[in-house]
Motif scaffolding. Structure first.
Motif, mmCIF file in Angstrom:
data_model
loop_
_atom_site.group_PDB
_atom_site.id
_atom_site.type_symbol
_atom_site.label_atom_id
_atom_site.label_comp_id
_atom_site.label_asym_id
_atom_site.label_seq_id
_atom_site.Cartn_x
_atom_site.Cartn_y
_atom_site.Cartn_z
ATOM 1 N N ILE A 252 0.855 -1.191 0.000
ATOM 2 C CA ILE A 252 0.000 0.000 0.000
ATOM 3 C C ILE A 252 0.887 1.235 0.000
ATOM 4 O O ILE A 252 1.786 1.377 0.835
ATOM 5 N N SER A 253 0.629 2.130 -0.942
ATOM 6 C CA SER A 253 1.406 3.360 -1.054
ATOM 7 C C SER A 253 1.269 4.209 0.207
ATOM 8 O O SER A 253 0.205 4.266 0.821
ATOM 9 N N GLU A 254 2.360 4.894 0.566
ATOM 10 C CA GLU A 254 2.339 5.766 1.736
ATOM 11 C C GLU A 254 1.291 6.865 1.601
ATOM 12 O O GLU A 254 0.724 7.316 2.590
ATOM 13 N N HIS A 255 1.041 7.317 0.365
ATOM 14 C CA HIS A 255 0.060 8.370 0.143
ATOM 15 C C HIS A 255 -1.364 7.816 0.003
ATOM 16 O O HIS A 255 -2.282 8.565 -0.290
ATOM 17 N N VAL A 256 -1.536 6.509 0.194
ATOM 18 C CA VAL A 256 -2.866 5.895 0.178
ATOM 19 C C VAL A 256 -3.230 5.406 1.574
ATOM 20 O O VAL A 256 -4.366 5.564 2.022
ATOM 21 N N ALA A 257 -2.262 4.810 2.260
ATOM 22 C CA ALA A 257 -2.511 4.241 3.595
ATOM 23 C C ALA A 257 -2.696 5.366 4.607
ATOM 24 O O ALA A 257 -1.733 5.937 5.088
ATOM 25 N N GLY A 258 -3.922 5.701 4.906
ATOM 26 C CA GLY A 258 -4.229 6.791 5.821
ATOM 27 C C GLY A 258 -4.336 6.329 7.265
ATOM 28 O O GLY A 258 -4.063 5.165 7.593
ATOM 29 N N PRO A 259 -4.757 7.203 8.152
ATOM 30 C CA PRO A 259 -4.850 6.874 9.578
ATOM 31 C C PRO A 259 -5.881 5.797 9.893
ATOM 32 O O PRO A 259 -5.857 5.208 10.971
ATOM 33 N N GLU A 260 -6.797 5.546 8.947
ATOM 34 C CA GLU A 260 -7.821 4.531 9.196
ATOM 35 C C GLU A 260 -7.322 3.113 8.932
ATOM 36 O O GLU A 260 -8.025 2.133 9.236
ATOM 37 N N LEU A 261 -6.104 2.949 8.377
ATOM 38 C CA LEU A 261 -5.633 1.627 7.963
ATOM 39 C C LEU A 261 -5.539 0.620 9.106
ATOM 40 O O LEU A 261 -6.003 -0.515 8.952
ATOM 41 N N PRO A 262 -4.943 0.936 10.270
ATOM 42 C CA PRO A 262 -4.846 -0.083 11.330
ATOM 43 C C PRO A 262 -6.204 -0.639 11.759
ATOM 44 O O PRO A 262 -6.360 -1.860 11.912
ATOM 45 N N ALA A 263 -7.192 0.246 11.934
ATOM 46 C CA ALA A 263 -8.524 -0.225 12.341
ATOM 47 C C ALA A 263 -9.153 -1.070 11.248
ATOM 48 O O ALA A 263 -9.843 -2.063 11.523
ATOM 49 N N LEU A 264 -8.905 -0.692 10.000
ATOM 50 C CA LEU A 264 -9.473 -1.443 8.876
ATOM 51 C C LEU A 264 -8.886 -2.849 8.810
ATOM 52 O O LEU A 264 -9.617 -3.833 8.660
ATOM 53 N N ILE A 265 -7.567 -2.964 8.942
ATOM 54 C CA ILE A 265 -6.934 -4.283 8.890
ATOM 55 C C ILE A 265 -7.387 -5.149 10.060
ATOM 56 O O ILE A 265 -7.628 -6.350 9.916
ATOM 57 N N ALA A 266 -7.516 -4.533 11.241
ATOM 58 C CA ALA A 266 -7.993 -5.277 12.416
ATOM 59 C C ALA A 266 -9.394 -5.821 12.161
ATOM 60 O O ALA A 266 -9.697 -6.974 12.511
ATOM 61 N N ARG A 267 -10.253 -5.000 11.558
ATOM 62 C CA ARG A 267 -11.617 -5.448 11.270
ATOM 63 C C ARG A 267 -11.625 -6.576 10.250
ATOM 64 O O ARG A 267 -12.375 -7.559 10.385
ATOM 65 N N MET A 268 -10.771 -6.475 9.237
ATOM 66 C CA MET A 268 -10.710 -7.519 8.218
ATOM 67 C C MET A 268 -10.180 -8.817 8.802
ATOM 68 O O MET A 268 -10.660 -9.904 8.466
ATOM 69 N N ASN A 269 -9.189 -8.724 9.700
ATOM 70 C CA ASN A 269 -8.678 -9.930 10.347
ATOM 71 C C ASN A 269 -9.747 -10.594 11.209
ATOM 72 O O ASN A 269 -9.836 -11.826 11.287
ATOM 73 N N ALA A 270 -10.563 -9.768 11.872
ATOM 74 C CA ALA A 270 -11.640 -10.314 12.700
ATOM 75 C C ALA A 270 -12.695 -11.001 11.841
ATOM 76 O O ALA A 270 -13.264 -12.023 12.231
ATOM 77 N N GLN A 271 -12.961 -10.433 10.658
ATOM 78 C CA GLN A 271 -13.954 -11.008 9.760
ATOM 79 C C GLN A 271 -13.498 -12.350 9.199
ATOM 80 O O GLN A 271 -14.290 -13.265 9.018
ATOM 81 N N ASP A 272 -12.196 -12.460 8.906
ATOM 82 C CA ASP A 272 -11.688 -13.678 8.288
ATOM 83 C C ASP A 272 -10.363 -14.070 8.934
ATOM 84 O O ASP A 272 -9.282 -13.796 8.391
ATOM 85 N N PRO A 273 -10.405 -14.702 10.114
ATOM 86 C CA PRO A 273 -9.173 -15.071 10.815
ATOM 87 C C PRO A 273 -8.368 -16.151 10.105
ATOM 88 O O PRO A 273 -7.236 -16.425 10.496
ATOM 89 N N HIS A 274 -8.934 -16.755 9.067
ATOM 90 C CA HIS A 274 -8.239 -17.814 8.348
ATOM 91 C C HIS A 274 -7.447 -17.278 7.163
ATOM 92 O O HIS A 274 -6.846 -18.048 6.428
ATOM 93 N N LEU A 275 -7.466 -15.961 6.990
ATOM 94 C CA LEU A 275 -6.671 -15.330 5.948
ATOM 95 C C LEU A 275 -5.569 -14.521 6.618
ATOM 96 O O LEU A 275 -5.840 -13.592 7.380
ATOM 97 N N LEU A 276 -4.329 -14.864 6.354
ATOM 98 C CA LEU A 276 -3.190 -14.174 6.940
ATOM 99 C C LEU A 276 -2.752 -13.056 6.003
ATOM 100 O O LEU A 276 -2.271 -13.315 4.897
ATOM 101 N N MET A 277 -2.945 -11.806 6.437
ATOM 102 C CA MET A 277 -2.609 -10.659 5.603
ATOM 103 C C MET A 277 -1.288 -10.043 6.034
ATOM 104 O O MET A 277 -1.057 -9.820 7.222
#
Length: 285
Positions: A98-123
């Protein structure tokens, strides 16, 4: 007589509507149309015999029964995913740049939510310049890259186009007899190159007052009053102001966000669709 089972696609559509608060964004995440999402929800509500979502012209919210069903819907999705994982073996891995100019402050919460949705996918997430990430993608070191438009390439799917402006700390003043002090990322940053080209074309003298190792560092320099920076509004802390008009600076074009991916199906594709929808939502504000 056995009752008709729930449609798992419809359940997934309902979860996405709840998470995104929007039929349009849920459709983006499922790579389908808003009409298809509405139809899935309608059939699910008919099957359950109750309204799950309350729609108004301004917003979407879950009904009382929708809130009660959401936990069960997530459990059903999780059981479904565990069943698939039991047959397929190890967790699937998805490496995203993810480009530095795309990955905004919302990224950590977004990745955490995606991991919670699909714990069987390692991102795995890698942050860098668009150029470096695309080179890694071409070497097949990344499964997908979410970047800014890169000169000389015509591939990739546009997720959104984002506004950029010239931002500075409140009350910051530019000395008219000095070059414009600009805070930037280090080369090879495409936004840095574009900002310089725009200023040069307008005949405005400028100098790099701060070269940071990431967007947060550049934002810190702006907040400290060192100068101006070409940034997207969502990257800025509260209080930073767009000084372009006041200083007579040339407008910056809207810059596209593109996704490059070789994931055609399965969990990785679904995760990328959700991530794309989230960035599209963040850009729309």
């Amino acid at each position: 007589m056995t009752e008709r089972p729930l449609d798992l696609d419809a359940v997934w559509a309902f979860i996405l509507i709840a998470d995104h608060g929007s039929f349009t964004r849920a459709a983006d995440a499922m790579r389908t149309t808003q009409a298809a999402i509405s139809l899935k929800l309608k059939r699910l509500e008919e099957r359950l015999g109750c309204r799950l979502v309350e729609r108004t012209p301004r917003h979407v919210q879950l009904s009382a029964r929708g809130l009660a069903f959401l936990e069960h819907a997530r459990s059903l999705r999780a059981v479904h995913d565990r069943a698939l994982t039991a047959l397929s073996g190890a967790r699937q891995r998805l490496t995203i740049g993810i480009s530095e100019h795309v990955a905004g402050p919302e990224l950590p919460a977004l990745i955490a939510r995606m991991n919670a949705q699909d714990p069987h996918l390692l991102m795995e997430i890698r942050i860098g310049s668009s150029g470096d990430l695309l080179r890694s993608y071409d070497r097949r070191e990344l499964d997908a890259a979410i970047v800014r438009l890169h000169a000389g390439r015509e591939d990739g799917e546009i997720i959104a186009e984002e506004r950029f402006g010239w931002f500075a700390a409140p009350g910051w003043q530019h000395r008219a007899d000095e070059p414009l002090p600009v805070a930037t990322l280090a080369e090879p940053c495409g936004v840095r190159a574009l900002a310089g080209q725009v200023l040069d074309a307008a005949g405005i003298a400028w100098t790099e007052i701060f070269v940071g190792g990431g967007v947060p560092a550049v934002v810190a320099a702006v907040t400290a009053g060192l100068g101006v920076a070409a940034l997207a509004p969502r990257m800025l802390p509260l209080g930073a102001v767009d000084v372009g008009d006041r200083l007579g600076l040339p407008p910056l074009p809207r810059l596209p966000i593109l996704i490059h991916s070789r994931m055609a199906e399965g969990r990785p594709r679904d995760a990328l669709a959700t991530l794309s929808a989230a960035f599209r939502s963040a850009v729309r504000g």
